[in-house]
Motif scaffolding. Sequence first.
Motif, mmCIF file in Angstrom:
data_model
loop_
_atom_site.group_PDB
_atom_site.id
_atom_site.type_symbol
_atom_site.label_atom_id
_atom_site.label_comp_id
_atom_site.label_asym_id
_atom_site.label_seq_id
_atom_site.Cartn_x
_atom_site.Cartn_y
_atom_site.Cartn_z
ATOM 1 N N ARG A 171 -11.144 -1.793 -5.177
ATOM 2 C CA ARG A 171 -9.793 -2.332 -5.371
ATOM 3 C C ARG A 171 -9.616 -2.866 -6.789
ATOM 4 N NH1 ARG A 171 -5.738 -3.251 -2.169
ATOM 5 N NH2 ARG A 171 -6.973 -2.804 -0.313
ATOM 6 N N ARG A 198 -2.376 1.110 -4.095
ATOM 7 C CA ARG A 198 -1.427 0.164 -4.667
ATOM 8 C C ARG A 198 -0.139 0.918 -4.993
ATOM 9 N NH1 ARG A 198 -4.502 -3.564 -8.366
ATOM 10 N NH2 ARG A 198 -5.040 -4.471 -6.349
ATOM 11 N N LYS A 221 -15.505 -2.128 -1.097
ATOM 12 C CA LYS A 221 -14.040 -2.112 -1.082
ATOM 13 C C LYS A 221 -13.462 -3.079 -2.107
ATOM 14 C CE LYS A 221 -10.160 -1.732 2.050
ATOM 15 N NZ LYS A 221 -9.749 -1.609 3.471
ATOM 16 N N VAL A 280 -8.579 2.664 -1.079
ATOM 17 C CA VAL A 280 -7.716 1.553 -1.506
ATOM 18 C C VAL A 280 -6.456 2.135 -2.130
ATOM 19 C CG1 VAL A 280 -9.605 -0.086 -1.843
ATOM 20 C CG2 VAL A 280 -8.894 1.393 -3.743
ATOM 21 N N GLN A 296 2.494 -3.261 0.179
ATOM 22 C CA GLN A 296 1.785 -2.089 0.677
ATOM 23 C C GLN A 296 2.356 -1.619 2.002
ATOM 24 O OE1 GLN A 296 -2.425 -2.021 0.102
ATOM 25 N NE2 GLN A 296 -2.799 -0.978 2.031
#
Length: 226
Positions: free
Chosen positions: A64, A106, A60, A104, A82
């Motif tokens: 990311r 953004r 992860k 993930v 987020q």
Amino acid sequence: MRLAPLIASLLVACLLASCGDGEDRSSPKSSASSSTTGSDTASPSASVTPDEPSYRILGKVGLRKALLKLDDLPPGYSQDPQSEDNGNKTFCDYKPPFVEKVRVRRDFVKGAGMSAELVSLILRQFGSPEEAQAAWKALTVALKTCKSEMYDGSQLTYSKLSAPKLGEASLGLKIEVDDYALLQNFVLSGPVMVSAGGGGLMNADADVVAQVLEAQVKRYVATATE
């Protein structure tokens, strides 16, 4: 009326759905071992031809790092806090053959109020390229019959858009809801589905969504194949 959170919520739900009906240019032939979700350890995929990239399965933290940052966006955007992730909302609630091991996201926003424009990026990593391709194909079948549905009290209508030719397969989708439209592009790249979506009440810029998607795919591929 909090317009930006509503648009962001719809973008999140639809991006998580990672819809199909895209153009399949080649079949990922490489296979990868199971992913790790809590660290940046990575496993190389095996049995690839010399012409195909060998994708690593990222943890992860590593996945990311593969997301675009604020400085990678066109001028005028700021990073948006987020939003809450409510899990995978699939188109018309179809049942996928596989779900991602790591996801993930953004978000970015330009402007405010009625003129706000949002961009969301999501990387969904499956256990292998084969799992990702199976999920993509199932989503393609789902969208052949799923043209509209109700979500959170709003009627969503779906129509296909042209999309940048990236990765093993790509697609574009327009989602009309109330008085505005959301634009989304998707790319299948090895074990990952890359999603880029954007929209707003006053404007939905297809060029920006396509530009950000292309940059995101390049960033992911560089990270996963280095």
